[in-house]
Design an enzyme around this catalytic site. Structure first.
Site, PDB file in Angstrom:
ATOM      1  N   TRP A  11       0.827  -1.216   0.000  1.00 10.40           N
ATOM      2  CA  TRP A  11       0.000   0.000   0.000  1.00 10.40           C
ATOM      3  C   TRP A  11       0.860   1.265   0.000  1.00 10.40           C
ATOM      4  O   TRP A  11       0.578   2.219  -0.720  1.00 10.40           O
ATOM      5  CB  TRP A  11      -0.952  -0.062   1.200  1.00 10.40           C
ATOM      6  CG  TRP A  11      -2.096   0.913   1.193  1.00 10.40           C
ATOM      7  CD1 TRP A  11      -2.555   1.576   2.298  1.00 10.40           C
ATOM      8  CD2 TRP A  11      -2.961   1.302   0.107  1.00 10.40           C
ATOM      9  NE1 TRP A  11      -3.649   2.345   1.955  1.00 10.40           N
ATOM     10  CE2 TRP A  11      -3.907   2.203   0.614  1.00 10.40           C
ATOM     11  CE3 TRP A  11      -3.024   0.988  -1.243  1.00 10.40           C
ATOM     12  CZ2 TRP A  11      -4.909   2.795  -0.173  1.00 10.40           C
ATOM     13  CZ3 TRP A  11      -4.016   1.575  -2.039  1.00 10.40           C
ATOM     14  CH2 TRP A  11      -4.930   2.463  -1.505  1.00 10.40           C
ATOM     15  N   LYS A 102      -4.465  -0.442   9.254  1.00 13.84           N
ATOM     16  CA  LYS A 102      -5.815  -0.677   9.765  1.00 13.84           C
ATOM     17  C   LYS A 102      -5.781  -1.720  10.870  1.00 13.84           C
ATOM     18  O   LYS A 102      -5.813  -2.923  10.597  1.00 13.84           O
ATOM     19  CB  LYS A 102      -6.713  -1.155   8.626  1.00 13.84           C
ATOM     20  CG  LYS A 102      -6.929  -0.091   7.542  1.00 13.84           C
ATOM     21  CD  LYS A 102      -7.715  -0.608   6.369  1.00 13.84           C
ATOM     22  CE  LYS A 102      -7.996   0.508   5.377  1.00 13.84           C
ATOM     23  NZ  LYS A 102      -8.607   0.020   4.135  1.00 13.84           N
ATOM     24  N   SER A 135     -10.124  -0.140  -0.485  1.00 15.85           N
ATOM     25  CA  SER A 135      -8.982   0.034  -1.385  1.00 15.85           C
ATOM     26  C   SER A 135      -8.112  -1.203  -1.412  1.00 15.85           C
ATOM     27  O   SER A 135      -7.538  -1.574  -0.391  1.00 15.85           O
ATOM     28  CB  SER A 135      -8.154   1.231  -0.920  1.00 15.85           C
ATOM     29  OG  SER A 135      -8.002   1.222   0.488  1.00 15.85           O
ATOM     30  N   ALA A 137      -4.647  -2.344  -2.980  1.00 12.08           N
ATOM     31  CA  ALA A 137      -3.464  -1.783  -3.651  1.00 12.08           C
ATOM     32  C   ALA A 137      -3.352  -2.328  -5.081  1.00 12.08           C
ATOM     33  O   ALA A 137      -2.963  -1.606  -6.002  1.00 12.08           O
ATOM     34  CB  ALA A 137      -2.215  -2.136  -2.853  1.00 12.08           C
ATOM     35  N   LYS A 189     -13.301  -4.251  10.258  1.00  9.93           N
ATOM     36  CA  LYS A 189     -13.740  -4.955   9.029  1.00  9.93           C
ATOM     37  C   LYS A 189     -12.765  -6.063   8.661  1.00  9.93           C
ATOM     38  O   LYS A 189     -13.159  -7.059   8.049  1.00  9.93           O
ATOM     39  CB  LYS A 189     -13.961  -3.954   7.883  1.00  9.93           C
ATOM     40  CG  LYS A 189     -12.725  -3.196   7.404  1.00  9.93           C
ATOM     41  CD  LYS A 189     -11.955  -3.894   6.330  1.00  9.93           C
ATOM     42  CE  LYS A 189     -10.589  -3.264   6.157  1.00  9.93           C
ATOM     43  NZ  LYS A 189      -9.779  -3.865   5.110  1.00  9.93           N
ATOM     44  N   THR A 246     -13.422  -6.000   1.282  1.00  9.78           N
ATOM     45  CA  THR A 246     -12.499  -6.945   1.935  1.00  9.78           C
ATOM     46  C   THR A 246     -13.118  -8.316   2.152  1.00  9.78           C
ATOM     47  O   THR A 246     -12.425  -9.330   2.041  1.00  9.78           O
ATOM     48  CB  THR A 246     -12.055  -6.403   3.307  1.00  9.78           C
ATOM     49  OG1 THR A 246     -11.712  -5.037   3.153  1.00  9.78           O
ATOM     50  CG2 THR A 246     -10.854  -7.134   3.854  1.00  9.78           C
ATOM     51  N   SER A 252      -8.084  -9.860  -0.961  1.00  9.17           N
ATOM     52  CA  SER A 252      -7.894  -9.487   0.446  1.00  9.17           C
ATOM     53  C   SER A 252      -7.105 -10.574   1.173  1.00  9.17           C
ATOM     54  O   SER A 252      -7.493 -11.746   1.179  1.00  9.17           O
ATOM     55  CB  SER A 252      -9.251  -9.306   1.130  1.00  9.17           C
ATOM     56  OG  SER A 252      -9.085  -9.431   2.523  1.00  9.17           O
ATOM     57  N   ARG A 253      -6.004 -10.140   1.830  1.00 12.92           N
ATOM     58  CA  ARG A 253      -5.205 -11.122   2.567  1.00 12.92           C
ATOM     59  C   ARG A 253      -5.972 -11.640   3.777  1.00 12.92           C
ATOM     60  O   ARG A 253      -5.777 -12.768   4.205  1.00 12.92           O
ATOM     61  CB  ARG A 253      -3.906 -10.467   3.044  1.00 12.92           C
ATOM     62  CG  ARG A 253      -2.840 -10.542   2.005  1.00 12.92           C
ATOM     63  CD  ARG A 253      -1.672  -9.706   2.416  1.00 12.92           C
ATOM     64  NE  ARG A 253      -1.595  -8.528   1.587  1.00 12.92           N
ATOM     65  CZ  ARG A 253      -1.176  -7.358   2.004  1.00 12.92           C
ATOM     66  NH1 ARG A 253      -0.819  -7.183   3.262  1.00 12.92           N
ATOM     67  NH2 ARG A 253      -1.121  -6.357   1.173  1.00 12.92           N
TER      68      ARG A 253
END
Ligand SMILES: NC(=O)c1ccc[n+]([C@@H]2O[C@H](COP(=O)([O-])OP(=O)(O)OC[C@H]3O[C@@H](n4cnc5c(N)ncnc54)[C@H](O)[C@@H]3O)[C@@H](O)[C@H]2O)c1
Length: 331
Positions: A11, A102, A135, A137, A189, A246, A252-253
């Site tokens: 990011w 986050k 978002s 990346a 989240k 997400t 999303s990881r």
């Protein structure tokens, strides 16, 4: 203007490109010399994309601190405290901290703004903004349309950061003065995204995913209110918006980590299998602690905690959730 970026990962480097697109100068600091070399070779450290020449990186923290008094913090939440401890003695002027990580610190239940304020001495501190919202990346590096929120207790500072990052090509930034609501939404989240991924790994379908996302918002609202934010913020980009992006995406990881757990991989193996930051698992730990300290029910998060840290089987976890007292959904 000049902006120092702390953390040249997925990011941070992507935001470096955006800042350069917007006519700003950037210098990235990362502890990892391999990431620095890749960036200076004009390659994104994680994606197969060419970076503008002006995105430059170094392992010399002093050079990055001397570069500007605006810091974009893009390290994992667990590294924010140590990064600030390293930066603080090198600072010469009051500085602005723009955070994009986050998470919530599990031991202290502190938000990133609180961690920064506790580690940066007052004469070096000018203000804090969180830049957050839906978002990936992977998409913004390709300059795909993205909306974010610049939130601060100081509206003028939030507006300044809005102007720095917005452009008329692909990035539109809104402002908010609900710093707490935006920080908490962005952190919690990720916990819900892990849970959504577990359901997918188990082979459950879209009914289950919609249920997790919707009831996840209820848990996010509870945490936002406990921590002192406005519940309405959870219904905007930094809550629902970020949860949608997400909790349903292989990009999303956090979702992917949850999926591996649902497929039966032990948590420590999940960590080993992923080189990059997975914030959601730590956030589940933090939220479980908050739930106990405040006596508030966070059913999905607490069952996820029992599965991840207490040896509860996923089958028994699901059973525990489904056998709770039946109730109304009236709001
Ligand atoms: N990847 C995304 O799409 C995305 C989007 C929005 C927000 N975020 C958030 O941004 C934060 C960073 O995510 P990421 O995806 O870039 O993670 P990442 O793992 O790709 O990158 C983190 C980088 O920080 C570096 N780092 C760690 N400790 C450091 C320190 N003390 N000083 C300097 N560098 C250090 C690492 O070497 C690594 O290069 C996370 O909190 C994440 O939730 C990520």
């Amino acid at each position: 203007m000049k902006i120092s970026i702390i953390g040249g990962g997925a990011w941070g480097t992507t935001l470096g490109q955006t800042l350069v697109d917007n006519g700003h100068e950037v210098l990235i600091f990362d502890l990892n010399p391999l990431a620095v070399d890749k960036i200076n070779g004009h390659h994104h450290p994680f994606f197969d994309t060419v970076l503008p020449d002006a995105v430059q990186a170094t392992t010399d923290l002093r050079a990055v601190v001397d570069f500007s008094n605006y810091f974009l913090l893009s390290v994992p939440t667990k590294a924010v405290r140590s990064a600030c401890k390293s930066i603080n003695p090198l600072l010469k002027k009051p500085s602005v901290f723009i955070n994009v990580s986050k998470g919530i610190e599990p031991d202290t239940l502190k938000r990133v703004s609180e961690i920064v304020e506790s580690e940066i001495t007052p004469d070096h501190y000018k203000g804090f903004v969180v830049l957050t919202g839906p978002s990936h990346a992977e998409e913004m590096i390709l300059r795909h349309l993205t909306l974010l929120v610049s939130a601060s207790n100081d509206l003028e500072l939030a507006k300044e950061v809005q102007m720095i990052f917005s452009n008329d090509q692909y990035l539109r930034v809104y402002t908010s003065t609900d710093l707490i609501g935006c920080e908490v939404g962005g952190a919690v989240k990720n916990a819900i995204a892990v849970i959504s991924g577990v359901c997918t790994g188990l082979g459950l379908g879209e009914n289950a995913r919609a249920a997790v996302i919707t009831r996840g918002i209820v848990e996010i609202v509870k945490v936002v209110e406990i921590m002192g934010g406005k519940k309405e913020t959870a219904f905007g980009l930094t809550g629902i918006g970020d949860l949608i992006v997400t909790a349903s995406s292989e990009n999303s990881r956090n979702f992917t980590a949850g999926k591996k757990i649902g497929l039966g991989m032990p948590v420590d193996e999940v960590y080993k299998s992923e080189k990059q930051t997975i914030e959601g698992i730590r956030t589940i730990e933090a939220m479980h602690k908050l739930s106990i300290e405040h006596g508030v029910e966070l059913p999905m998060i607490n069952v996820a905690y029992a599965i991840l840290y207490g040896g509860l089987s996923i089958k028994d976890g699901l059973n525990k959730l489904l056998s709770r007292d039946l109730k109304s959904e009236d709001f």
